[in-house]
Design a protein around this motif. Structure first.
Motif, PDB file in Angstrom:
ATOM      1  N   LYS A  13    -138.962   2.026 -30.577  1.00  0.00           N
ATOM      2  CA  LYS A  13    -138.856   0.649 -31.041  1.00  0.00           C
ATOM      3  C   LYS A  13    -139.829  -0.279 -30.315  1.00  0.00           C
ATOM      4  O   LYS A  13    -140.062  -1.387 -30.746  1.00  0.00           O
ATOM      5  CB  LYS A  13    -137.423   0.133 -30.848  1.00  0.00           C
ATOM      6  N   GLN A  14    -140.363   0.163 -29.193  1.00  0.00           N
ATOM      7  CA  GLN A  14    -141.269  -0.683 -28.435  1.00  0.00           C
ATOM      8  C   GLN A  14    -142.625  -0.009 -28.312  1.00  0.00           C
ATOM      9  O   GLN A  14    -142.715   1.144 -27.939  1.00  0.00           O
ATOM     10  CB  GLN A  14    -140.713  -0.964 -27.051  1.00  0.00           C
ATOM     11  N   THR A  15    -143.657  -0.746 -28.606  1.00  0.00           N
ATOM     12  CA  THR A  15    -144.997  -0.189 -28.542  1.00  0.00           C
ATOM     13  C   THR A  15    -145.512  -0.216 -27.114  1.00  0.00           C
ATOM     14  O   THR A  15    -144.968  -0.898 -26.249  1.00  0.00           O
ATOM     15  CB  THR A  15    -145.968  -1.005 -29.421  1.00  0.00           C
ATOM     16  N   TRP A  16    -146.603   0.490 -26.880  1.00  0.00           N
ATOM     17  CA  TRP A  16    -147.235   0.509 -25.569  1.00  0.00           C
ATOM     18  C   TRP A  16    -147.615  -0.902 -25.156  1.00  0.00           C
ATOM     19  O   TRP A  16    -147.390  -1.318 -24.032  1.00  0.00           O
ATOM     20  CB  TRP A  16    -148.464   1.419 -25.613  1.00  0.00           C
ATOM     21  N   ASP A  17    -148.181  -1.663 -26.067  1.00  0.00           N
ATOM     22  CA  ASP A  17    -148.606  -3.023 -25.753  1.00  0.00           C
ATOM     23  C   ASP A  17    -147.423  -3.915 -25.373  1.00  0.00           C
ATOM     24  O   ASP A  17    -147.546  -4.754 -24.480  1.00  0.00           O
ATOM     25  CB  ASP A  17    -149.376  -3.639 -26.917  1.00  0.00           C
ATOM     26  N   GLU A  18    -146.299  -3.745 -26.030  1.00  0.00           N
ATOM     27  CA  GLU A  18    -145.107  -4.529 -25.673  1.00  0.00           C
ATOM     28  C   GLU A  18    -144.654  -4.210 -24.255  1.00  0.00           C
ATOM     29  O   GLU A  18    -144.321  -5.115 -23.483  1.00  0.00           O
ATOM     30  CB  GLU A  18    -143.969  -4.258 -26.662  1.00  0.00           C
ATOM     31  N   MET A  19    -144.652  -2.945 -23.901  1.00  0.00           N
ATOM     32  CA  MET A  19    -144.235  -2.561 -22.553  1.00  0.00           C
ATOM     33  C   MET A  19    -145.261  -3.018 -21.521  1.00  0.00           C
ATOM     34  O   MET A  19    -144.899  -3.418 -20.409  1.00  0.00           O
ATOM     35  CB  MET A  19    -144.015  -1.050 -22.467  1.00  0.00           C
ATOM     36  N   PHE A  20    -146.546  -3.007 -21.856  1.00  0.00           N
ATOM     37  CA  PHE A  20    -147.574  -3.508 -20.950  1.00  0.00           C
ATOM     38  C   PHE A  20    -147.353  -4.995 -20.684  1.00  0.00           C
ATOM     39  O   PHE A  20    -147.437  -5.451 -19.542  1.00  0.00           O
ATOM     40  CB  PHE A  20    -148.969  -3.264 -21.541  1.00  0.00           C
TER      41      PHE A  20
END
Length: 87
Positions: free
Chosen positions: A70-77
């Motif tokens: 549900k969360q993209t790499w960019d969101e976690m970054f």
């Protein structure tokens, strides 16, 4: 800043004040980085030069340590940058 003052570093642990997703994500980035450097294409966790550069730009610590679909790499970054700014 409080975390850094208390612990002497800004490395996000796997679990910290309910931020387990972020801690797991940081761990996975480190694993992906190690696999990327070892040329293990199957276990890179999506790591690439662009992501390495982004993490390096915020002085990410590669030495110590599964993102939800549900969360993209960019969101976690972005969440990692927020964590760093707060601690």
């Amino acid at each position: 800043k409080l975390f850094k003052a208390k612990h002497g570093h800004a490395d996000v642990p796997r679990t910290y004040a309910g931020k387990t997703k972020l801690g797991r994500w940081v761990h996975n980035q480190r694993q992906g980085y190690r696999n990327y450097k070892a040329c293990n294409k199957q276990k890179r966790e999506g790591m690439c030069e662009e992501r390495i550069h982004k993490l390096d730009s915020i002085d990410f610590n590669w030495g110590n340590e599964t993102v939800s679909k549900k969360q993209t790499w960019d969101e976690m970054f972005e969440e990692l940058k927020l964590f760093k700014a707060q601690h």
